[in-house]
Write an enzyme that holds these catalytic residues in place. Sequence first.
Site, PDB file in Angstrom:
ATOM      1  N   ASN A   7       7.617  -7.984  -8.561  1.00 22.08           N
ATOM      2  CA  ASN A   7       8.448  -6.892  -8.049  1.00 22.08           C
ATOM      3  C   ASN A   7       9.863  -7.130  -8.556  1.00 22.08           C
ATOM      4  O   ASN A   7      10.590  -7.967  -8.019  1.00 22.08           O
ATOM      5  CB  ASN A   7       8.399  -6.861  -6.520  1.00 22.08           C
ATOM      6  CG  ASN A   7       9.172  -5.693  -5.934  1.00 22.08           C
ATOM      7  OD1 ASN A   7       9.774  -4.895  -6.654  1.00 22.08           O
ATOM      8  ND2 ASN A   7       9.161  -5.580  -4.622  1.00 22.08           N
ATOM      9  N   LYS A  14      10.931 -10.893  -7.519  1.00 18.18           N
ATOM     10  CA  LYS A  14      10.068 -11.516  -6.520  1.00 18.18           C
ATOM     11  C   LYS A  14       8.645 -11.548  -7.062  1.00 18.18           C
ATOM     12  O   LYS A  14       8.178 -10.552  -7.616  1.00 18.18           O
ATOM     13  CB  LYS A  14      10.115 -10.732  -5.201  1.00 18.18           C
ATOM     14  CG  LYS A  14      11.490 -10.731  -4.549  1.00 18.18           C
ATOM     15  CD  LYS A  14      11.505  -9.906  -3.279  1.00 18.18           C
ATOM     16  CE  LYS A  14      12.900  -9.875  -2.660  1.00 18.18           C
ATOM     17  NZ  LYS A  14      12.962  -9.032  -1.453  1.00 18.18           N
ATOM     18  N   ARG A  86       4.634  -3.892  -9.059  1.00 15.72           N
ATOM     19  CA  ARG A  86       4.944  -2.820  -8.112  1.00 15.72           C
ATOM     20  C   ARG A  86       5.928  -1.870  -8.785  1.00 15.72           C
ATOM     21  O   ARG A  86       7.033  -2.262  -9.164  1.00 15.72           O
ATOM     22  CB  ARG A  86       5.571  -3.377  -6.836  1.00 15.72           C
ATOM     23  CG  ARG A  86       5.924  -2.266  -5.862  1.00 15.72           C
ATOM     24  CD  ARG A  86       6.731  -2.765  -4.682  1.00 15.72           C
ATOM     25  NE  ARG A  86       7.045  -1.651  -3.793  1.00 15.72           N
ATOM     26  CZ  ARG A  86       8.245  -1.425  -3.278  1.00 15.72           C
ATOM     27  NH1 ARG A  86       9.247  -2.232  -3.564  1.00 15.72           N
ATOM     28  NH2 ARG A  86       8.445  -0.398  -2.477  1.00 15.72           N
ATOM     29  N   ASP A 143       3.862   3.007  -5.898  1.00 16.10           N
ATOM     30  CA  ASP A 143       4.075   3.268  -4.469  1.00 16.10           C
ATOM     31  C   ASP A 143       3.694   4.692  -4.082  1.00 16.10           C
ATOM     32  O   ASP A 143       3.360   4.964  -2.937  1.00 16.10           O
ATOM     33  CB  ASP A 143       5.555   3.046  -4.125  1.00 16.10           C
ATOM     34  CG  ASP A 143       5.758   1.814  -3.261  1.00 16.10           C
ATOM     35  OD1 ASP A 143       4.833   0.996  -3.180  1.00 16.10           O
ATOM     36  OD2 ASP A 143       6.839   1.681  -2.672  1.00 16.10           O
ATOM     37  N   GLY A 205       9.651  -0.405   9.070  1.00 18.41           N
ATOM     38  CA  GLY A 205      10.486  -1.527   8.688  1.00 18.41           C
ATOM     39  C   GLY A 205      11.899  -1.004   8.551  1.00 18.41           C
ATOM     40  O   GLY A 205      12.276  -0.030   9.212  1.00 18.41           O
ATOM     41  N   ASN A 206      12.708  -1.616   7.694  1.00 18.38           N
ATOM     42  CA  ASN A 206      14.037  -1.048   7.447  1.00 18.38           C
ATOM     43  C   ASN A 206      13.894   0.341   6.834  1.00 18.38           C
ATOM     44  O   ASN A 206      14.643   1.257   7.121  1.00 18.38           O
ATOM     45  CB  ASN A 206      14.853  -1.962   6.537  1.00 18.38           C
ATOM     46  CG  ASN A 206      16.327  -1.620   6.576  1.00 18.38           C
ATOM     47  OD1 ASN A 206      16.890  -1.386   7.648  1.00 18.38           O
ATOM     48  ND2 ASN A 206      16.961  -1.545   5.414  1.00 18.38           N
ATOM     49  N   ASP A 277      19.224  -3.882  12.706  1.00 18.99           N
ATOM     50  CA  ASP A 277      18.268  -4.918  13.106  1.00 18.99           C
ATOM     51  C   ASP A 277      17.701  -4.545  14.473  1.00 18.99           C
ATOM     52  O   ASP A 277      18.408  -4.590  15.485  1.00 18.99           O
ATOM     53  CB  ASP A 277      18.958  -6.280  13.167  1.00 18.99           C
ATOM     54  CG  ASP A 277      17.984  -7.425  13.413  1.00 18.99           C
ATOM     55  OD1 ASP A 277      17.084  -7.268  14.259  1.00 18.99           O
ATOM     56  OD2 ASP A 277      18.127  -8.478  12.760  1.00 18.99           O
TER      57      ASP A 277
END
Length: 396
Positions: A7, A14, A86, A143, A205-206, A277
Amino acid sequence: MKVLVLNAGSSSLKCQYFIDEESIASVTIERIGEKESYTLLTYANEKREHTSTVKNHHDAIDTLFSLLKESHIITDVTELNAVGHRIVHGGPHFSRPTLINTEVIEQIRSLIPLAPLHNPSNLEGIEVIAKVYPALKQVAVFDTAFHQTMPEYAARYPLPYDLYEEAHVRRYGFHGTSHAYVAKEAAKILQQPLETLNLITLHLGNGASATAIKKGRSIDTSMGMTPLEGLMMGSRSGDIDPAIIPYLVRTQKIDVETIDSMLNKESGLKGVCGNNDMREIIDKMDEGDEKSRLALEMYVYRIKKYIGAYSATLGHVDALVFTGGIGEHAALVREMVCEGMEYTFGIILEKKKNDSAKQEASAIHSRESRTDILVIPTDEELEIVRQTEVIVSRLS
């Protein structure tokens, strides 16, 4: 099969290394192009981190393979069966994982206007490996691909038809790899073929998105042409009245680029309460912070609206699936989302099961619930491995 999942971000790389679908090691390289780059190798339950200068993605790929060899994780690049990438945006071209060749590279390049922040970096990772290791098979996993099964009436915007033909303006959806993975896992838990199931999957998620899955196929999803549409997110607004944008341009003298940045980076939970958060938001709400309470209530309310809409579209729902960082770990969010859905939708959460759901797939509905409620940890890297293996196996 030995597969490396990659990625590539604008300033990061990553990767995760798998043997026969088991994760063996991971490498993260951050701050690429800066004076001091950060590298983290996780292998055999140990972490090795160091700083160095990684000038560009070419250097990052070199660093990655050097680390894997120095740590005796691989002996040589030639032992890899493939690299699975990805890719954020596949546009209208890609509805399935694809073996990468020159034509595919050019098609991904043509989609940069649709994903200017992500596709260039994804492409750079592909091109560096193609140049340095030309014999290594590479597979692109998009994606957006899972959502290519959306019917036209769900995918199109009510805008002049020419905008679709000339500028590809339509809904594409994102988080497809995650939604596909948890849908398959839900089918295993329910012990039913995926092709027989109607699901609503919530990747929270975020970034956050909801997907309606009918007989195993995505028929609608909350994100649109970009990941900005849909649910309220960590720093993205989600759905807003589009007329707000020209209104702000006229009255606040803000240019379009500033508004675009605001909608993506300064809105959502962060915009309402100053924090993205969810753990801290819940803590502050418990301490009496009203902005945090408002942010959480807005967040949950918008999820509920999508569940209602998708329930009507699907006709019946076999399971509601929570995944993503918030979906997997925030029991209060799951409880608030399901609250009040008993009578209309038959969604009844059991609090004790919900509160004890931790790191593994869990069923959190009560016996009386007509709809199963599942918490399933997502594993997008494993899904990329599986899709990559399918493509490579066909070449044998």
